[in-house]
Design a protein around this motif. Structure first.
Motif, PDB file in Angstrom:
ATOM      1  N   GLY A  10       0.889  -1.072   0.070  1.00  0.00           N
ATOM      2  CA  GLY A  10       0.083  -0.052  -0.039  1.00  0.00           C
ATOM      3  C   GLY A  10       0.853   1.287   0.098  1.00  0.00           C
ATOM      4  N   ARG A  11       0.216   2.476  -0.042  1.00  0.00           N
ATOM      5  CA  ARG A  11       0.938   3.765   0.005  1.00  0.00           C
ATOM      6  C   ARG A  11       0.653   4.636   0.878  1.00  0.00           C
ATOM      7  N   SER A  12      -0.012   4.088   2.094  1.00  0.00           N
ATOM      8  CA  SER A  12      -0.560   4.872   3.029  1.00  0.00           C
ATOM      9  C   SER A  12       0.579   5.545   4.003  1.00  0.00           C
ATOM     10  N   VAL A  13       0.467   6.650   4.832  1.00  0.00           N
ATOM     11  CA  VAL A  13       1.474   7.066   5.707  1.00  0.00           C
ATOM     12  C   VAL A  13       2.169   5.938   6.498  1.00  0.00           C
ATOM     13  N   LEU A  14       1.349   5.115   6.902  1.00  0.00           N
ATOM     14  CA  LEU A  14       1.930   3.798   7.699  1.00  0.00           C
ATOM     15  C   LEU A  14       3.160   3.364   6.726  1.00  0.00           C
ATOM     16  N   HIS A  15       2.425   2.905   5.675  1.00  0.00           N
ATOM     17  CA  HIS A  15       3.299   1.928   4.765  1.00  0.00           C
ATOM     18  C   HIS A  15       4.645   2.893   4.542  1.00  0.00           C
ATOM     19  N   ARG A  16       4.526   4.242   4.465  1.00  0.00           N
ATOM     20  CA  ARG A  16       5.984   5.012   3.866  1.00  0.00           C
ATOM     21  C   ARG A  16       6.714   5.322   5.201  1.00  0.00           C
ATOM     22  N   LEU A  17       6.383   5.066   6.382  1.00  0.00           N
ATOM     23  CA  LEU A  17       7.184   5.521   7.424  1.00  0.00           C
ATOM     24  C   LEU A  17       8.362   4.314   7.725  1.00  0.00           C
ATOM     25  N   PRO A  18       9.604   4.744   8.065  1.00  0.00           N
ATOM     26  CA  PRO A  18      10.445   3.702   8.347  1.00  0.00           C
ATOM     27  C   PRO A  18      10.199   2.642   9.310  1.00  0.00           C
ATOM     28  N   ALA A  19      10.569   1.528   9.105  1.00  0.00           N
ATOM     29  CA  ALA A  19      10.179   0.454   9.913  1.00  0.00           C
ATOM     30  C   ALA A  19      10.795   0.737  11.400  1.00  0.00           C
ATOM     31  N   GLY A  20      11.807   1.411  11.500  1.00  0.00           N
ATOM     32  CA  GLY A  20      12.420   1.870  13.021  1.00  0.00           C
ATOM     33  C   GLY A  20      11.556   2.717  13.550  1.00  0.00           C
ATOM     34  N   ALA A  21      11.122   3.702  12.800  1.00  0.00           N
ATOM     35  CA  ALA A  21      10.116   4.609  13.617  1.00  0.00           C
ATOM     36  C   ALA A  21       8.872   3.961  13.942  1.00  0.00           C
ATOM     37  N   LYS A  22       8.268   2.893  12.955  1.00  0.00           N
ATOM     38  CA  LYS A  22       7.025   2.409  13.559  1.00  0.00           C
ATOM     39  C   LYS A  22       7.182   1.562  14.614  1.00  0.00           C
ATOM     40  N   LEU A  23       8.302   0.653  14.814  1.00  0.00           N
ATOM     41  CA  LEU A  23       8.712   0.084  16.059  1.00  0.00           C
ATOM     42  C   LEU A  23       8.857   0.733  17.088  1.00  0.00           C
ATOM     43  N   LEU A  24       9.362   1.911  17.024  1.00  0.00           N
ATOM     44  CA  LEU A  24       9.799   2.905  18.183  1.00  0.00           C
ATOM     45  C   LEU A  24       8.239   3.300  18.548  1.00  0.00           C
ATOM     46  N   GLY A  25       7.403   3.907  17.691  1.00  0.00           N
ATOM     47  CA  GLY A  25       6.348   4.337  17.910  1.00  0.00           C
ATOM     48  C   GLY A  25       5.410   3.011  18.673  1.00  0.00           C
ATOM     49  N   LEU A  26       5.485   1.945  18.051  1.00  0.00           N
ATOM     50  CA  LEU A  26       4.739   0.761  18.990  1.00  0.00           C
ATOM     51  C   LEU A  26       5.306   0.872  20.314  1.00  0.00           C
TER      52      LEU A  26
END
Ligand SMILES: Nc1ncnc2c1ncn2[C@@H]1O[C@H](COP(=O)(O)OP(=O)(O)O)[C@@H](O)[C@H]1O
Ligand SMILES: [Mg+2]
Lengths: 203, 239
Positions: A10-26
């Motif tokens: 997909g091309r959503s904001v979440l898709h485009r966020l880097p993996a590290g940012a998402k894991l940190l966010g989680l």
């Protein structure tokens, strides 16, 4: 049995966020919710987070079926926790703990659905880099993780084949009949994969 | 150019290659022979997966014993069972794996991966889990993952043995269309039409080396004679 089918392009904001940012966010989200859990703010923050996570699914092109399928296996546990907490005289805690779990599972799901395994691996490779002076090879770490992920459906397929072979001969899939062929098959496969890795210059 | 000089190899005390000398220069070379005749062992020497007990194999002048990596960069290898060659979870990731050490940027890698996927009809599947592809698509992916590294020579060890006729034809057409030199091991003799040279192996030796028609005739005669000697009426004579 679709462990690797988890990533949904997909091309959503979440898709485009880097993996590290998402894991940190989680990590941050779960930490904040756990800390707030003891405070009154938690009574608002936790349901809000759970709702926000749920809303993020359709907003990221993931629909609503996926989060519901994620939550389904959680229901029996939630029921037990709610029952236990209510019986011990704290229905508010039951509400908070259950919603906290729901929010955490939904948030973790968001990360897995929107992150490629390779992005995750690159992240682990970077995280392992400080260990390089200790003799750890970060690219190896990432490759081993990738192969582990890759092996899950292969082991599952080997089990299935072995069970089918039993069934075809009218036998139940007794463990003593299936374990050896599965292990032998896995060793063969591991050898062949090792050879393929060498041939492809990734050993 | 791949040169073999007096190559012999054994697994334990079982000889599988016996004194093979060859210069492989032709564009398309086929290797045929019964199961166990040593085809795969010979093929594995061509990129240093097997280093022979004695004799030398040189790829563009480099000895596979001293520099197997150089041989592997030049000689790509495709096996029969695609499922063990696919090493990464998704289609595009698997193709990209071979480029990890190529020092390309993420964009360059993506461009090259997509170009190869497009050429082999897999672009629509780029983010699919590789283990959910069909057998034919898996073999195409295995091929694409090797071709993305641009080897000079491609060695294929029975690449269509596990496929149905349709998928075998698709792979065959793809192999024929490649600009690379090709060494093809196969039991499907019709795949060798138009090849420049076909080797027949038996008992670890190259027993025939020539044009496809003559090679398949030689092989067929050899196998007919052997099958006849296995018939019950002949068993007494053998013993
Ligand atoms: N890794 C190995 N270890 C022991 N024996 C092997 C190994 N690989 C092949 N062989 C044996 O070597 C012989 C030749 O095998 P192979 O080169 O695979 O022939 P082909 O590809 O023509 O079937 C066979 O008898 C086989 O059992
Ligand atoms: Mg073979």
């Amino acid at each position: 049995m679709n462990v690797l089918g988890l990533f949904v392009p997909g091309r959503s904001v979440l898709h485009r966020l880097p993996a590290g940012a998402k894991l940190l966010g989680l990590l941050a989200l779960v930490t904040v919710l756990v800390v707030l859990d003891d405070h009154r703010a938690g009574l608002v923050a936790t349901p809000a987070a759970a709702l926000a996570c749920l809303a993020a699914y359709p907003a990221s092109g993931l629909g609503l079926r996926r989060p519901l399928r994620l939550l389904l296996p959680l229901l029996p546990f939630l029921a037990v926790i709610a029952l236990f907490q209510t019986l011990t005289g704290d229905p508010r805690a039951a509400f908070r703990v259950c919603l906290l779990l729901v929010a955490a599972v939904l948030a973790a799901g968001l990360v897995t659905f929107t992150t490629r395994v390779s992005a995750m691996l690159d992240l682990f490779e970077r995280l392992a880099r400080p260990l390089a002076p200790l003799g750890v090879r970060p690219d190896r770490v990432a490759l081993v993780l990738a192969l582990t992920v890759r092996s899950v459906p292969m082991v599952a397929a080997a089990w299935q084949e072995s069970r089918d072979a039993c069934a075809a001969r009218g036998l139940p899939a007794w463990p003593h009949l299936t374990v050896v062929p599965v292990i032998v098959g896995m060793i063969r496969t591991a050898e062949a994969m090792g050879e393929a890795m060498t041939a492809r210059g990734v050993d | 150019m791949i040169e073999l000089r007096d190559v012999s190899h054994a697994y334990g005390d079982r000889p599988v290659l016996r004194g093979i000398s060859l210069d492989l220069t032709e564009h398309r070379i086929g290797i045929i022979g019964a199961n166990g005749s040593g085809k795969s062992s010979l093929a594995r020497t061509l990129n240093g997966l097997v280093v022979p007990d004695s004799g030398t194999v040189r790829v563009d002048g480099r000895d596979t014993r001293r520099d197997p990596r150089a041989a592997r960069r030049r000689v790509g290898f495709v096996f029969s069972d695609a499922s063990t060659q696919i090493l990464m979870p998704t289609v595009a990731e698997d193709v990209a794996l071979g480029l990890r050490r190529a020092g390309l940027t993420a964009d360059e890698t993506r461009t090259r991966v997509d170009a190869v996927l497009d050429r082999h009809g897999l672009l629509d599947h780029r983010d699919h889990p590789a283990h959910l592809l069909s057998g034919g698509q898996k073999q195409m992916l295995a091929l694409a993952s090797v071709l993305v590294t641009k080897p000079d020579v491609l060695v294929c060890d029975e690449p269509t043995t596990l496929l149905d006729m349709h998928n075998a034809r698709v792979i065959e057409r793809t192999l024929r269309s490649l600009p690379q030199r090709l060494v093809l091991l196969t039991h499907q003799l019709d795949m060798l039409q138009g090849f420049d040279r076909v080797l027949v192996m038996d008992g670890g030796r190259v027993v025939f080396d020539g044009a496809p028609d003559e090679a398949t005739a030689h092989y067929t005669a050899l196998m007919d004679a052997r099958a006849a000697s296995m018939e019950p009426s002949n068993q007494g004579e053998r013993a």
